[in-house]
Design an enzyme around this catalytic site. Structure first.
Site, PDB file in Angstrom:
ATOM      1  N   SER A  10       0.842  -1.188   0.000  1.00  0.00           N
ATOM      2  CA  SER A  10       0.000   0.000   0.000  1.00  0.00           C
ATOM      3  C   SER A  10       0.881   1.242   0.000  1.00  0.00           C
ATOM      4  CB  SER A  10      -0.900   0.019   1.237  1.00  0.00           C
ATOM      5  OG  SER A  10      -1.515   1.288   1.361  1.00  0.00           O
ATOM      6  N   HIS A  35      -0.986  -1.341  -4.477  1.00  0.00           N
ATOM      7  CA  HIS A  35      -2.272  -1.023  -3.858  1.00  0.00           C
ATOM      8  C   HIS A  35      -2.366   0.472  -3.597  1.00  0.00           C
ATOM      9  CE1 HIS A  35      -5.921  -2.195  -1.657  1.00  0.00           C
ATOM     10  NE2 HIS A  35      -5.623  -1.198  -0.826  1.00  0.00           N
ATOM     11  N   ASP A  37      -4.701   3.382  -2.009  1.00  0.00           N
ATOM     12  CA  ASP A  37      -5.814   3.705  -1.122  1.00  0.00           C
ATOM     13  C   ASP A  37      -6.317   5.108  -1.420  1.00  0.00           C
ATOM     14  OD1 ASP A  37      -6.043   1.382   0.676  1.00  0.00           O
ATOM     15  OD2 ASP A  37      -4.011   1.907   1.263  1.00  0.00           O
ATOM     16  N   MET A  39      -8.975   7.904  -0.371  1.00  0.00           N
ATOM     17  CA  MET A  39      -9.842   8.296   0.750  1.00  0.00           C
ATOM     18  C   MET A  39     -10.283   9.738   0.564  1.00  0.00           C
ATOM     19  SD  MET A  39      -7.622   6.697   3.878  1.00  0.00           S
ATOM     20  CE  MET A  39      -6.882   5.063   3.775  1.00  0.00           C
ATOM     21  N   HIS A  68      -8.307   0.939  -4.358  1.00  0.00           N
ATOM     22  CA  HIS A  68      -9.350   0.761  -3.350  1.00  0.00           C
ATOM     23  C   HIS A  68     -10.018   2.109  -3.098  1.00  0.00           C
ATOM     24  CE1 HIS A  68     -10.297  -0.388   1.122  1.00  0.00           C
ATOM     25  NE2 HIS A  68     -11.397  -0.251   0.394  1.00  0.00           N
ATOM     26  N   MET A  70     -12.273   4.309  -1.217  1.00  0.00           N
ATOM     27  CA  MET A  70     -12.973   4.569   0.044  1.00  0.00           C
ATOM     28  C   MET A  70     -13.580   5.960  -0.043  1.00  0.00           C
ATOM     29  SD  MET A  70     -10.183   2.844   2.597  1.00  0.00           S
ATOM     30  CE  MET A  70      -8.815   2.994   1.433  1.00  0.00           C
ATOM     31  N   MET A 139     -11.482  -5.944   5.059  1.00  0.00           N
ATOM     32  CA  MET A 139     -10.758  -4.971   5.868  1.00  0.00           C
ATOM     33  C   MET A 139     -10.594  -5.524   7.279  1.00  0.00           C
ATOM     34  SD  MET A 139      -9.944  -2.500   3.906  1.00  0.00           S
ATOM     35  CE  MET A 139      -9.268  -1.474   5.220  1.00  0.00           C
ATOM     36  N   ASP A 177      -6.676  -6.555   4.019  1.00  0.00           N
ATOM     37  CA  ASP A 177      -5.981  -5.279   4.200  1.00  0.00           C
ATOM     38  C   ASP A 177      -6.186  -4.795   5.621  1.00  0.00           C
ATOM     39  OD1 ASP A 177      -4.917  -2.728   4.092  1.00  0.00           O
ATOM     40  OD2 ASP A 177      -6.255  -1.999   2.531  1.00  0.00           O
TER      41      ASP A 177
END
Length: 222
Positions: A10, A35, A37, A39, A68, A70, A139, A177
């Site tokens: 990540s 990966h 992330d 957000m 991913h 979010m 998660m 994760d």
């Protein structure tokens, strides 16, 4: 179906001042996926990066970009992240009113579709979606920040989803994760996971340590 363990560092734990170098370093160290992330400060309590950064990083690695999302609402941003270079787009069932339609949109964009389950999200959310999915992400921490401790109850969830995937007969990746390190990686692999997201456990010690860190997450000796 037995798959090799994929390690997806990540970049949330990378040095943001030199993200391109960091992506190249973990790629060369043996990472299988990268990966990312994403957000938004709304769906989760942190703000990270957007499609422009994904696009800027894309030339630095040919590995799978495992993105991913979010963010909520998520549908409005799927096309931007697809065009930026994502290979897998993973969303949360809580991030939109019509999860099935969201998954269909991802597939129509030519990308693999993933669904992420937060620690409090039950596995029955998969009942009418599993046949559309390429990846299921468990998660094992509450999303929003790196460096959190693994939530043990998620091992039962991983085992449950492993049974569901096997019963479906479909080629679905089971990714985990949150709080993944050399110790917890063994436990989640034993529970049935075949893809591991690791941030601080990958990037600790700087670039010279990345290959050893990745090998430890696989349970390999170097």
């Amino acid at each position: 179906m037995t798959k090799p363990i994929r390690i997806a560092p990540s970049i949330l734990s990378a040095d943001f001042a030199k993200l391109g170098e960091e992506v190249r370093a973990v790629d060369n160290a043996g990472a299988d996926w990268i990966h990312v992330d994403v957000m938004d400060g709304h769906f989760v309590p942190n703000i990270t990066i957007g499609p422009a950064v994904v696009k800027a990083l894309r030339p630095h690695s040919e590995k799978t970009f495992d993105v991913h999302l979010m963010i909520s609402p998520v549908d409005a941003y799927l096309e931007e992240f697809a065009e930026a270079g994502a290979d897998i787009l993973t969303v949360h069932p809580e991030a939109g009113a019509h999860t099935h339609r969201t998954i269909q949109t991802i597939k129509a964009l030519g990308k693999k579709a993933g669904l992420s389950l937060n620690p409090g999200t039950p596995t029955n959310v998969l009942d009418y979606l599993i046949d559309e999915l390429d990846l299921i992400l468990v998660m094992s921490v509450n999303p929003g920040f790196g460096g959190q401790s693994f939530i043990d109850s998620q091992l039962r969830k991983i085992e449950d989803i492993r049974r569901r995937i096997d019963a479906s007969g479909r080629d679905i990746d089971l990714e985990v994760d949150g709080g993944i390190n050399a110790d917890t990686s063994q436990r989640v692999r034993d529970a049935g996971a075949d893809a591991l997201v690791a941030g601080s456990a990958t990037f600790k010690g700087g670039p010279s340590a990345y290959a050893d860190n990745i090998a430890a997450l696989r349970g390999e000796e170097r």
